[in-house]
Design a protein around this motif. Structure first.
Motif, mmCIF file in Angstrom:
data_model
loop_
_atom_site.group_PDB
_atom_site.id
_atom_site.type_symbol
_atom_site.label_atom_id
_atom_site.label_comp_id
_atom_site.label_asym_id
_atom_site.label_seq_id
_atom_site.Cartn_x
_atom_site.Cartn_y
_atom_site.Cartn_z
ATOM 1 N N ASN A 93 39.068 -42.583 -32.208
ATOM 2 C CA ASN A 93 38.136 -43.373 -31.204
ATOM 3 C C ASN A 93 36.766 -42.593 -31.070
ATOM 4 O O ASN A 93 35.911 -43.446 -30.825
ATOM 5 C CB ASN A 93 39.101 -43.528 -29.924
ATOM 6 C CG ASN A 93 39.792 -44.729 -29.633
ATOM 7 O OD1 ASN A 93 39.350 -45.706 -30.429
ATOM 8 N ND2 ASN A 93 40.822 -44.831 -29.060
ATOM 9 N N TYR A 94 36.760 -41.387 -31.108
ATOM 10 C CA TYR A 94 35.582 -40.772 -31.183
ATOM 11 C C TYR A 94 34.633 -40.750 -32.296
ATOM 12 O O TYR A 94 33.288 -41.245 -32.065
ATOM 13 C CB TYR A 94 35.618 -39.239 -30.530
ATOM 14 C CG TYR A 94 34.508 -38.323 -30.456
ATOM 15 C CD1 TYR A 94 33.814 -38.323 -29.119
ATOM 16 C CD2 TYR A 94 33.773 -37.927 -31.575
ATOM 17 C CE1 TYR A 94 32.710 -37.687 -29.163
ATOM 18 C CE2 TYR A 94 32.658 -37.354 -31.523
ATOM 19 C CZ TYR A 94 32.048 -37.127 -30.129
ATOM 20 O OH TYR A 94 30.713 -36.456 -30.117
ATOM 21 N N LYS A 103 48.755 -39.139 -29.905
ATOM 22 C CA LYS A 103 47.574 -39.357 -28.837
ATOM 23 C C LYS A 103 46.230 -38.386 -29.310
ATOM 24 O O LYS A 103 45.257 -39.182 -28.790
ATOM 25 C CB LYS A 103 48.057 -38.939 -27.469
ATOM 26 C CG LYS A 103 49.160 -40.130 -26.923
ATOM 27 C CD LYS A 103 49.542 -39.560 -25.381
ATOM 28 C CE LYS A 103 50.474 -40.484 -24.923
ATOM 29 N NZ LYS A 103 51.202 -39.890 -23.570
ATOM 30 N N GLN A 104 46.609 -37.337 -29.609
ATOM 31 C CA GLN A 104 45.369 -36.586 -30.084
ATOM 32 C C GLN A 104 44.403 -37.271 -31.429
ATOM 33 O O GLN A 104 43.337 -37.254 -31.300
ATOM 34 C CB GLN A 104 45.772 -35.169 -30.480
ATOM 35 C CG GLN A 104 46.399 -34.446 -29.360
ATOM 36 C CD GLN A 104 45.503 -34.002 -28.223
ATOM 37 O OE1 GLN A 104 44.075 -33.741 -28.443
ATOM 38 N NE2 GLN A 104 45.781 -34.351 -27.069
ATOM 39 N N GLU A 163 42.518 -40.318 -30.073
ATOM 40 C CA GLU A 163 41.374 -39.849 -29.147
ATOM 41 C C GLU A 163 40.240 -39.480 -30.040
ATOM 42 O O GLU A 163 39.164 -39.869 -29.698
ATOM 43 C CB GLU A 163 41.892 -38.699 -28.123
ATOM 44 C CG GLU A 163 40.883 -38.430 -27.440
ATOM 45 C CD GLU A 163 41.051 -37.026 -26.309
ATOM 46 O OE1 GLU A 163 40.237 -36.272 -26.158
ATOM 47 O OE2 GLU A 163 42.415 -37.186 -26.043
ATOM 48 N N SER A 164 40.878 -38.918 -31.239
ATOM 49 C CA SER A 164 39.735 -38.319 -32.270
ATOM 50 C C SER A 164 39.196 -39.224 -32.977
ATOM 51 O O SER A 164 37.904 -39.575 -33.291
ATOM 52 C CB SER A 164 40.378 -37.274 -33.041
ATOM 53 O OG SER A 164 40.944 -36.227 -32.196
#
Length: 383
Positions: free
Chosen positions: A312-313, A305-306, A309-310
């Motif tokens: 996607n950023y 998940k981390q 998220e990274s």
């Protein structure tokens, strides 16, 4: 030659001067202007940079207040203006420079408070013995990191892994670290998520270098590129974790050290790397694979998940090349797939499939995954 610092009168030292040597008189140095650096074994083969001291800072205070022999050198990193405070003139210092004196006392008490808090945290984190041996902990790790892991490290048997001397770009410490001889790597295959597998060795376990002195960590490809000016910021970032962060080097390198290296690299990248968001994303992806190898499904999910998220950023906010965009789209699609969000995965994978400029290998990967998703969706609808 070292210039003598002998009175409370401010004295100037040009760049490169030794303000205080390692065998100097017992005194505290207060920096009024400029920057100075604290060194161990200055100008010796094992020279180590400790930290810099800027305007309003001080050094050698233990020599003064604890009446101890001084064992570090203070060197001018710029032209500096300093005061030498001794037991003979300390009363004059408090009278003549009350603001500076108050600042020093305040900083000393803050250090004591920080040390007490760190010791308290260290005691609370002390691990207990388990049936499988000692569990190693660190406040670096997320809450669910159990620490009871064993990776198949092969550095004591494999001819593909060797020990080389390297120097930390931030503190200057020289130490031995493991390197993969890439010319000897034999590729076996690739997993569905594009992870490459090699015969007899897993490079993932050796792709981080950690300095045993200052704990600066980074991937082997960019470890030596860190600018020395970031040393203070890295030290400050790592300081809250230093007491309970222990690594093993050489033949003693263990699984705990592997994880420590990756989590330290996450911290350091935010300071020393220009495009740190992309580096952080790649590190989280590799950490997720470490947990997968250790069969910790909870931490594998957390790290995945981390990573998502990274990435996607990065995809939404950074200017990246077309080839990087294609790779990241594919990676985001794979991560969504791993997390069970098939609709989002299909969206990113379809962009790869329909991109005329995308490499054939990425297109095949996207098409294969889309076919699997279609089968999953079909089975769900029939159920």
């Amino acid at each position: 030659m070292q210039t003598s610092v002998s009175s409370l009168t401010p004295q100037k030292f040009p760049f490169g001067s030794v303000i205080v040597s390692e065998d100097s008189l017992k005194q505290m140095i207060v920096v009024l202007q400029g920057n100075a650096g604290i060194y161990k074994n200055y100008k010796m083969t094992n020279e180590t940079f400790i930290k810099s001291v800027g305007q309003g800072g001080f050094a050698c205070e233990q020599s003064l207040f604890l009446n101890k022999e001084h064992d570090e050198a203070l060197v001018a990193l710029t032209d500096v203006l300093v005061l030498s405070v001794t037991r003979n003139n300390i009363k004059e210092f408090f009278t003549k420079y009350p603001d500076a004196a108050f600042s020093i006392v305040e900083q000393i008490y803050k250090r004591l408070a920080d040390t007490a808090a760190a010791l308290d945290k260290y005691e609370r984190l002390q691990p207990k013995e388990t049936m499988q041996g000692e569990v190693k902990k660190s406040s670096l790790f997320p809450e669910w990191h159990t620490g009871n892991y064993t990776l198949p490290l092969t550095h004591n048997q494999s001819e593909i892994i060797c020990l080389n001397k390297t120097a930390c770009p931030l503190c200057g410490r020289k130490f031995e670290t493991h390197y993969i001889l890439s010319s000897k790597l034999r590729r076996l295959n690739s997993d569905d998520d594009m992870r490459v597998r090699y015969k007899d060795v897993e490079p993932l376990y050796y792709s981080i270098i950690t300095c045993p002195n200052c704990l600066y960590s980074a991937e082997t490809t960019n470890f030596s590129e860190a600018p020395k000016r970031h040393a203070d910021a890295v030290n400050a970032k790592i300081a809250p974790y230093r007491l309970d962060t222990v690594i093993q080097t050489g033949s003693e390198r263990d699984t705990h050290t592997v994880f420590i290296g990756y989590y330290l690299a996450l911290l350091c990248a935010q300071i020393v790397a220009e495009s740190h968001e992309l580096i952080v994303a790649a590190l989280w992806l590799k950490i997720s694979r470490l947990y997968e190898d250790c069969k910790d499904s909870k931490m594998h999910l957390y790290a995945t998940k981390q990573a998502l998220e990274s990435y996607n950023y990065v995809y939404a906010n950074l200017r990246i090349s077309d080839s990087q965009t294609q790779q990241i789209r594919c990676m985001i699609g794979e991560l969504y797939y791993k997390l069970g969000d098939y609709d989002a995965a299909r969206q990113f994978l379809f962009m790869i499939k329909s991109d005329k400029e995308a490499p054939a290998s990425l297109k095949r990967q996207a098409e294969n995954r889309l076919e699997i998703i279609r089968e999953i969706k079909k089975n769900e609808n029939e159920a």
